[in-house]
Design an enzyme around this catalytic site. Sequence first.
Site, PDB file in Angstrom:
ATOM      1  N   ASP A  86      58.513  45.955  25.618  1.00  0.00           N
ATOM      2  CA  ASP A  86      57.519  46.833  25.261  1.00  0.00           C
ATOM      3  C   ASP A  86      56.204  45.894  24.879  1.00  0.00           C
ATOM      4  OD1 ASP A  86      55.600  48.151  23.400  1.00  0.00           O
ATOM      5  OD2 ASP A  86      57.290  49.754  23.337  1.00  0.00           O
ATOM      6  N   LYS A 139      39.570  46.465  36.092  1.00  0.00           N
ATOM      7  CA  LYS A 139      39.012  47.812  35.879  1.00  0.00           C
ATOM      8  C   LYS A 139      40.053  49.059  35.655  1.00  0.00           C
ATOM      9  CE  LYS A 139      39.794  50.306  39.833  1.00  0.00           C
ATOM     10  NZ  LYS A 139      40.110  51.597  39.491  1.00  0.00           N
ATOM     11  N   HIS A 169      39.238  44.597  41.869  1.00  0.00           N
ATOM     12  CA  HIS A 169      39.732  43.880  42.839  1.00  0.00           C
ATOM     13  C   HIS A 169      39.208  44.426  44.366  1.00  0.00           C
ATOM     14  CE1 HIS A 169      41.966  47.807  42.134  1.00  0.00           C
ATOM     15  NE2 HIS A 169      41.828  47.862  43.319  1.00  0.00           N
ATOM     16  N   LYS A 173      38.056  42.631  48.871  1.00  0.00           N
ATOM     17  CA  LYS A 173      38.089  43.094  50.436  1.00  0.00           C
ATOM     18  C   LYS A 173      37.061  42.428  51.206  1.00  0.00           C
ATOM     19  CE  LYS A 173      39.761  47.693  49.379  1.00  0.00           C
ATOM     20  NZ  LYS A 173      40.894  47.686  50.293  1.00  0.00           N
ATOM     21  N   HIS A 231      33.776  50.802  41.859  1.00  0.00           N
ATOM     22  CA  HIS A 231      34.146  50.408  43.342  1.00  0.00           C
ATOM     23  C   HIS A 231      32.826  50.613  44.118  1.00  0.00           C
ATOM     24  CE1 HIS A 231      37.963  49.652  42.793  1.00  0.00           C
ATOM     25  NE2 HIS A 231      38.623  50.425  43.359  1.00  0.00           N
TER      26      HIS A 231
END
Length: 405
Positions: A86, A139, A169, A173, A231
């Site tokens: 935990d 995020k 992330h 790309k 994004h």
Amino acid sequence: MNNALESDAFVFFGATGDLAYKKIFPALYAMVHRGELSIPIIGIARAGWTLEQLRDRARQSVEAAGDVEPQCFAKLSALLHYVDGDYANPDTYALLKRELGFAARPIHYLAIPPSLFASVVQGLAKSGCADNARVIVEKPFGRDLASARELNAVARAVFPEDAIFRIDHFLGKEAIMNILYFRFANSFLEPIWNRNYVGSVQITLAEQFGVNGRGAFYETTGCLRDVIQNHLFQIVALLAMEPPVTRDFGAVHTEKAKVFDAMRPLQPSDLVRGQYAGYHEESGVARDSDVETFCAVRLCIDSWRWEGVPWYLRSGKCLPETAAEVLVELKPPPAQLFADSAPPAGRANYLRFRLSPDAAVALAARVKRPGKDFVGDQRELEADARAGWACPVRAVEREVPRLRL
């Protein structure tokens, strides 16, 4: 980076979660494959798993992402460690400290909901695991400005600013990075990249699937927080920003921030929210939930370059296809010399960035049909990543979507 400053252990919280499965394990495998990763990798989660179960999960993840070389995966598997516990329990961090061994400069990746950030950061601090360490925060970073500032204060109370990495992330790309490169590496765009020639910009991030068992998480975020305010806003910034002085992070960040400062506050008429049928039956979703699974937004950027140009953003789940695309629609010629050369008789020219499932850049222009009549068709000159960025000219086979709020 100086070798003395390189991290000597990689710790990621949320090791059994969706982000780890879809993104982190394939990224770690790729780094091992390129010979760029040889430090211990310690996954942490509260799942009741064993190390072997985590390795099985990693294999499934990498196989789902592409081909797997057995020797390469064996190297990744050998680097993996696992701590089950935990995040609010001090014993979890004592186990982590033991797994870190002699590591002197670990990096901690928090692939977990923002509600757990503070607990984990404080647990790292109390156990000594934050000493001389770095932290990566995924995020969404809070739910609003107040909670983001609160999280920031918690992180900075433990880590120095240059050891905190707040990331999205999505920006890693290739197709996203290509937007920045394509804009500023090609001189032909600059003369038309403004309110004089651009009629509108549309950015779409569509998914065929639903929440896929992540209903409890989605209830705390919704489409707007999940993908649009991070994004899609980042794509807007890359498309709308002025040229940075250098490629340095600080210079790019400064120009992006100017775009956000110039965004006009949204009005109710600028936003549409919706849900897909069956969302209320998903596990973890309240039966009376009004959390949006679809969202469409109209933005206005009150700057010299973009004044009067509408920006349309849309995203949603359970849509007809999974795709991400940017469509920069140009204004028609100032005089309609040919009957079909401008809407509504013919389509406007456009530049299209296809971001996924495959990457491409296309420029659409009208060309005359053979014969004595002055009529034509829209054609795309497309550079497709799958074909090594070859550029065949092809007919436009589908109607270009237009979003109006």
